[in-house]
Design a protein around this motif. Structure first.
Motif, mmCIF file in Angstrom:
data_model
loop_
_atom_site.group_PDB
_atom_site.id
_atom_site.type_symbol
_atom_site.label_atom_id
_atom_site.label_comp_id
_atom_site.label_asym_id
_atom_site.label_seq_id
_atom_site.Cartn_x
_atom_site.Cartn_y
_atom_site.Cartn_z
ATOM 1 N N ARG A 151 26.815 -10.444 -17.282
ATOM 2 C CA ARG A 151 27.211 -10.527 -18.695
ATOM 3 C C ARG A 151 28.727 -10.535 -18.822
ATOM 4 O O ARG A 151 29.290 -11.307 -19.603
ATOM 5 N N TRP A 152 29.408 -9.664 -18.052
ATOM 6 C CA TRP A 152 30.865 -9.606 -18.090
ATOM 7 C C TRP A 152 31.470 -10.902 -17.556
ATOM 8 O O TRP A 152 32.389 -11.471 -18.166
ATOM 9 N N ARG A 153 30.948 -11.367 -16.420
ATOM 10 C CA ARG A 153 31.470 -12.589 -15.784
ATOM 11 C C ARG A 153 31.360 -13.788 -16.723
ATOM 12 O O ARG A 153 32.266 -14.612 -16.809
ATOM 13 N N ASP A 154 30.249 -13.901 -17.446
ATOM 14 C CA ASP A 154 29.966 -15.072 -18.273
ATOM 15 C C ASP A 154 30.386 -14.920 -19.732
ATOM 16 O O ASP A 154 30.229 -15.855 -20.512
ATOM 17 N N ALA A 155 30.903 -13.759 -20.097
ATOM 18 C CA ALA A 155 31.251 -13.507 -21.499
ATOM 19 C C ALA A 155 32.453 -14.334 -21.929
ATOM 20 O O ALA A 155 33.367 -14.573 -21.138
ATOM 21 N N PRO A 156 32.454 -14.744 -23.195
ATOM 22 C CA PRO A 156 33.676 -15.374 -23.704
ATOM 23 C C PRO A 156 34.799 -14.338 -23.735
ATOM 24 O O PRO A 156 34.526 -13.129 -23.800
ATOM 25 N N PRO A 157 36.036 -14.788 -23.676
ATOM 26 C CA PRO A 157 37.165 -13.852 -23.636
ATOM 27 C C PRO A 157 37.136 -12.810 -24.762
ATOM 28 O O PRO A 157 37.530 -11.674 -24.558
ATOM 29 N N SER A 158 36.642 -13.203 -25.908
ATOM 30 C CA SER A 158 36.657 -12.283 -27.049
ATOM 31 C C SER A 158 35.675 -11.126 -26.893
ATOM 32 O O SER A 158 35.834 -10.093 -27.539
ATOM 33 N N THR A 159 34.669 -11.267 -26.023
ATOM 34 C CA THR A 159 33.674 -10.194 -25.879
ATOM 35 C C THR A 159 33.625 -9.582 -24.478
ATOM 36 O O THR A 159 32.920 -8.599 -24.279
ATOM 37 N N ALA A 160 34.345 -10.134 -23.523
ATOM 38 C CA ALA A 160 34.287 -9.631 -22.143
ATOM 39 C C ALA A 160 34.670 -8.157 -22.069
ATOM 40 O O ALA A 160 34.060 -7.385 -21.324
ATOM 41 N N GLU A 161 35.661 -7.744 -22.847
ATOM 42 C CA GLU A 161 36.106 -6.350 -22.824
ATOM 43 C C GLU A 161 35.099 -5.392 -23.446
ATOM 44 O O GLU A 161 35.179 -4.192 -23.242
ATOM 45 N N SER A 162 34.148 -5.919 -24.202
ATOM 46 C CA SER A 162 33.186 -5.035 -24.874
ATOM 47 C C SER A 162 31.903 -4.828 -24.072
ATOM 48 O O SER A 162 31.000 -4.132 -24.522
ATOM 49 N N VAL A 163 31.818 -5.405 -22.883
ATOM 50 C CA VAL A 163 30.643 -5.207 -22.035
ATOM 51 C C VAL A 163 30.663 -3.759 -21.534
ATOM 52 O O VAL A 163 31.672 -3.287 -21.020
ATOM 53 N N THR A 164 29.554 -3.051 -21.712
ATOM 54 C CA THR A 164 29.487 -1.641 -21.332
ATOM 55 C C THR A 164 28.261 -1.368 -20.466
ATOM 56 O O THR A 164 27.323 -2.165 -20.431
ATOM 57 N N MET A 165 28.312 -0.217 -19.812
ATOM 58 C CA MET A 165 27.202 0.233 -18.986
ATOM 59 C C MET A 165 27.381 1.724 -18.740
ATOM 60 O O MET A 165 28.492 2.178 -18.464
ATOM 61 N N LEU A 166 26.291 2.473 -18.836
ATOM 62 C CA LEU A 166 26.347 3.909 -18.570
ATOM 63 C C LEU A 166 26.510 4.163 -17.079
ATOM 64 O O LEU A 166 26.021 3.385 -16.253
ATOM 65 N N ASP A 167 27.178 5.276 -16.740
ATOM 66 C CA ASP A 167 27.234 5.645 -15.330
ATOM 67 C C ASP A 167 25.845 6.100 -14.879
ATOM 68 O O ASP A 167 24.944 6.283 -15.703
ATOM 69 N N PHE A 168 25.659 6.257 -13.584
ATOM 70 C CA PHE A 168 24.330 6.513 -13.032
ATOM 71 C C PHE A 168 23.677 7.761 -13.628
ATOM 72 O O PHE A 168 22.522 7.722 -14.052
ATOM 73 N N ASP A 169 24.408 8.861 -13.676
ATOM 74 C CA ASP A 169 23.824 10.104 -14.191
ATOM 75 C C ASP A 169 23.455 9.992 -15.667
ATOM 76 O O ASP A 169 22.374 10.432 -16.082
ATOM 77 N N LYS A 170 24.328 9.408 -16.473
ATOM 78 C CA LYS A 170 24.025 9.240 -17.898
ATOM 79 C C LYS A 170 22.879 8.263 -18.107
ATOM 80 O O LYS A 170 22.069 8.417 -19.022
#
Length: 183
Positions: A151-170
């Motif tokens: 998702r991050w790799r293919d995101a347009p520049p305007s949304t690439a910074e908004s890609v999120t993911m929880l860490d393993f424990d969370k």
């Protein structure tokens, strides 16, 4: 005649100013567009570099029940860690935990060999006894990481910074897979 000269001079000045402003704006837009295209290429290349070892780790996790060989785990895990380190400068801040999270997921599934980047002597350690639950959690988390990197790799520049993911424990907590203390 004087009026025509003034009108001609005003037209000439307006034309020159317009041409200069147009050239400047075009040049500025072209530079920004080129810089963004180069950053998109770097993001795509780094995403690909991260995906290769993560895909290999997923494949190894899916075979770990029947293939208990310790060979290749340290090399593949370290390749993933190195690729994540290299991509960190372009990744959103919310993905800065990925190296630690992948290491944690692998550590729960296969044991100390997942920590061989920090303690090289662990590269030769035996795999932990097979545990379906933790291998499944690690597999699912790495699958989630693969999807997030895509998702991050293919995101347009305007949304690439908004890609999120929880860490393993969370992620374990949020998905109710594991909650320390049974809470």
């Amino acid at each position: 005649m004087t009026e025509q000269l003034v009108l001609l001079t005003a037209t000439l000045i307006t034309t020159i100013a317009g041409a200069f402003i147009g050239a400047f704006a075009s040049s500025r837009f072209s530079y920004k567009h080129q810089a963004q295209a180069e950053q998109d290429k770097r993001r795509y290349a780094l995403g690909e570099r991260v995906l290769v070892p993560l895909l290999e780790l997923r494949k190894m996790l899916r075979a770990v029940k029947h293939s208990r060989s310790k060979e290749g785990w340290a090399i593949t895990a370290n390749a993933a860690y190195d690729a994540l380190d290299d991509a960190r400068h372009l990744m959103p801040l919310s993905l800065s935990h990925l190296k630690r999270s992948v290491r944690s997921a692998l550590g729960e599934a296969i044991g100390g060999v997942a920590l061989s980047d920090q303690t090289p002597k662990l590269a030769d350690s035996e795999l932990e006894p097979y545990n379906y639950q933790w291998v499944t959690y690690a597999d699912e988390y790495i699958e989630h990481a693969i999807d997030t990197i895509r998702r991050w790799r293919d995101a347009p520049p305007s949304t690439a910074e908004s890609v999120t993911m929880l860490d393993f424990d969370k992620w374990l907590w949020a998905t109710e897979r594991y909650r320390p203390g049974g809470a």
